[in-house]
Design a protein around this motif. Structure first.
Motif, short mmCIF file in Angstrom:
data_model
loop_
_atom_site.label_atom_id
_atom_site.label_comp_id
_atom_site.label_asym_id
_atom_site.label_seq_id
_atom_site.Cartn_x
_atom_site.Cartn_y
_atom_site.Cartn_z
N ALA A 159 0.83 -1.20 0.00
CA ALA A 159 0.00 0.00 0.00
C ALA A 159 0.87 1.26 0.00
N ALA A 160 1.95 1.23 0.77
CA ALA A 160 2.85 2.39 0.82
C ALA A 160 3.58 2.57 -0.51
N ALA A 161 3.99 1.46 -1.11
CA ALA A 161 4.65 1.55 -2.42
C ALA A 161 3.69 2.08 -3.48
N ALA A 162 2.44 1.66 -3.41
CA ALA A 162 1.44 2.14 -4.37
C ALA A 162 1.24 3.65 -4.24
N ALA A 163 1.16 4.12 -2.99
CA ALA A 163 1.01 5.55 -2.76
C ALA A 163 2.25 6.31 -3.23
N GLY A 164 3.42 5.73 -2.98
CA GLY A 164 4.66 6.37 -3.43
C GLY A 164 4.76 6.42 -4.94
N THR A 165 4.33 5.35 -5.58
CA THR A 165 4.35 5.31 -7.05
C THR A 165 3.41 6.36 -7.62
N GLU A 166 2.22 6.45 -7.07
CA GLU A 166 1.27 7.45 -7.55
C GLU A 166 1.79 8.86 -7.33
N ALA A 167 2.51 9.06 -6.22
CA ALA A 167 3.05 10.38 -5.92
C ALA A 167 4.08 10.84 -6.94
N THR A 168 4.72 9.89 -7.65
CA THR A 168 5.73 10.29 -8.64
C THR A 168 5.09 11.05 -9.81
N ILE A 169 3.79 10.91 -9.99
CA ILE A 169 3.12 11.60 -11.11
C ILE A 169 3.34 13.10 -11.01
N GLN A 170 3.26 13.63 -9.81
CA GLN A 170 3.35 15.07 -9.62
C GLN A 170 4.78 15.57 -9.39
N MET A 171 5.74 14.65 -9.43
CA MET A 171 7.14 15.05 -9.21
C MET A 171 7.80 15.46 -10.52
N GLN A 172 8.78 16.35 -10.39
CA GLN A 172 9.64 16.68 -11.53
C GLN A 172 10.89 15.82 -11.43
N ALA A 173 11.21 15.13 -12.51
CA ALA A 173 12.34 14.19 -12.49
C ALA A 173 13.66 14.95 -12.33
N ARG A 174 14.52 14.39 -11.45
CA ARG A 174 15.84 14.98 -11.25
C ARG A 174 16.97 13.98 -11.50
N LYS A 175 16.60 12.80 -12.00
CA LYS A 175 17.60 11.78 -12.33
C LYS A 175 17.25 11.17 -13.68
N GLY A 176 18.27 10.68 -14.37
CA GLY A 176 18.07 9.93 -15.59
C GLY A 176 17.60 10.77 -16.77
N ARG A 177 17.19 10.06 -17.80
CA ARG A 177 16.75 10.71 -19.04
C ARG A 177 15.58 11.66 -18.80
N ALA A 178 14.68 11.28 -17.91
CA ALA A 178 13.50 12.09 -17.65
C ALA A 178 13.86 13.48 -17.13
N SER A 179 15.01 13.59 -16.46
CA SER A 179 15.39 14.89 -15.89
C SER A 179 15.64 15.94 -16.97
N TYR A 180 15.95 15.48 -18.20
CA TYR A 180 16.20 16.42 -19.28
C TYR A 180 14.93 17.17 -19.69
N LEU A 181 13.79 16.61 -19.34
CA LEU A 181 12.51 17.22 -19.73
C LEU A 181 12.09 18.35 -18.79
N GLY A 182 12.74 18.45 -17.65
CA GLY A 182 12.37 19.51 -16.71
C GLY A 182 10.93 19.39 -16.27
N GLU A 183 10.19 20.48 -16.33
CA GLU A 183 8.81 20.49 -15.86
C GLU A 183 7.90 19.61 -16.71
N ARG A 184 8.32 19.29 -17.92
CA ARG A 184 7.49 18.42 -18.77
C ARG A 184 7.42 16.99 -18.24
N SER A 185 8.31 16.65 -17.30
CA SER A 185 8.25 15.31 -16.70
C SER A 185 7.12 15.20 -15.67
N ILE A 186 6.58 16.33 -15.24
CA ILE A 186 5.47 16.32 -14.29
C ILE A 186 4.21 15.83 -15.00
#
Length: 209
Positions: A159-186
């Protein structure tokens, strides 16, 4: 207690799960990453399933080490090194173990996640698989302190992992390829956090059998 057979069958289950979820993980990763996470996870655990029969009679540490080495050698992208390191580190505290208590499971997973962090340098909120692992670990450790059963503890971890996974939707990526997108990763769910959720769900389900 989790027996060695639970662990082996959990890892075999992962082959089927990542085959079934390959396209879903690929779609998530295509949005903000390389688009190869689903295929990589399927390829990796197919190789793991091929290797496990040769070590199924060994201790849990050897099973996990074999899993980690197989993922390291067969999976490209970031997921191979990260999950490979996870299982290799997790193997250290389970050497010679034929079964695991909740306390030992907490130690195993904690060591594995420390391996991921040491390799990927992730911090909370970076939009990585660790944003699913950390809350799951916290839930497991709290369950241990409350003397809950293994099954109840795993329910809380998932349940905690599921909530954490869902929370990544609203995060801006700061690692990996996704971080290159900046705010577009949100606005996009992290594929690595999702595969972590799938792994933990498979472990919970296998522990009940």
């Amino acid at each position: 207690m989790l027996s060695k057979h639970h662990i082996v069958n959990w890892l075999l289950d992962c082959e089927h799960i990542f085959t079934e979820q390959r396209d879903y993980l690929t779609a998530l990763d295509t949005d903000i990453g390389d688009g190869d996470h689903g295929l990589n996870m399927q390829r990796g655990f197919t190789k793991v399933a091929e290797k496990l029969p040769a070590v199924a009679d060994k201790d849990i540490g050897q099973v996990l080490k074999t899993t980690g080495m197989t993922l390291l050698s067969s999976v490209g992208g970031a997921s191979g090194p990260l999950y490979g390191t996870f299982f290799i580190r997790a193997a250290a505290s389970t050497d010679a173990c034929q079964s695991l208590s909740l306390s030992q499971l907490c130690k195993m997973l904690s060591d594995g996640v420390e391996g991921i962090v040491s390799r990927g340098r992730a911090e909370p909120g970076d939009k990585t698989m660790c944003d699913a692992w950390w809350p799951a670990l916290a839930a497991l450790q709290q369950a241990q302190q409350q003397a809950l059963s293994l099954n109840d503890a795993l329910d809380k971890a998932v349940a905690a992992a599921a909530a954490g996974t869902e929370a990544t939707i609203q995060m801006q990526a700061r690692k990996g390829r996704a971080s290159y997108l900046g705010e577009r990763s949100i606005g996009h769910q992290d594929a690595g956090a999702t595969s972590t959720l799938l792994l933990l769900t498979a472990l919970r389900d296998r522990a009940r059998l």
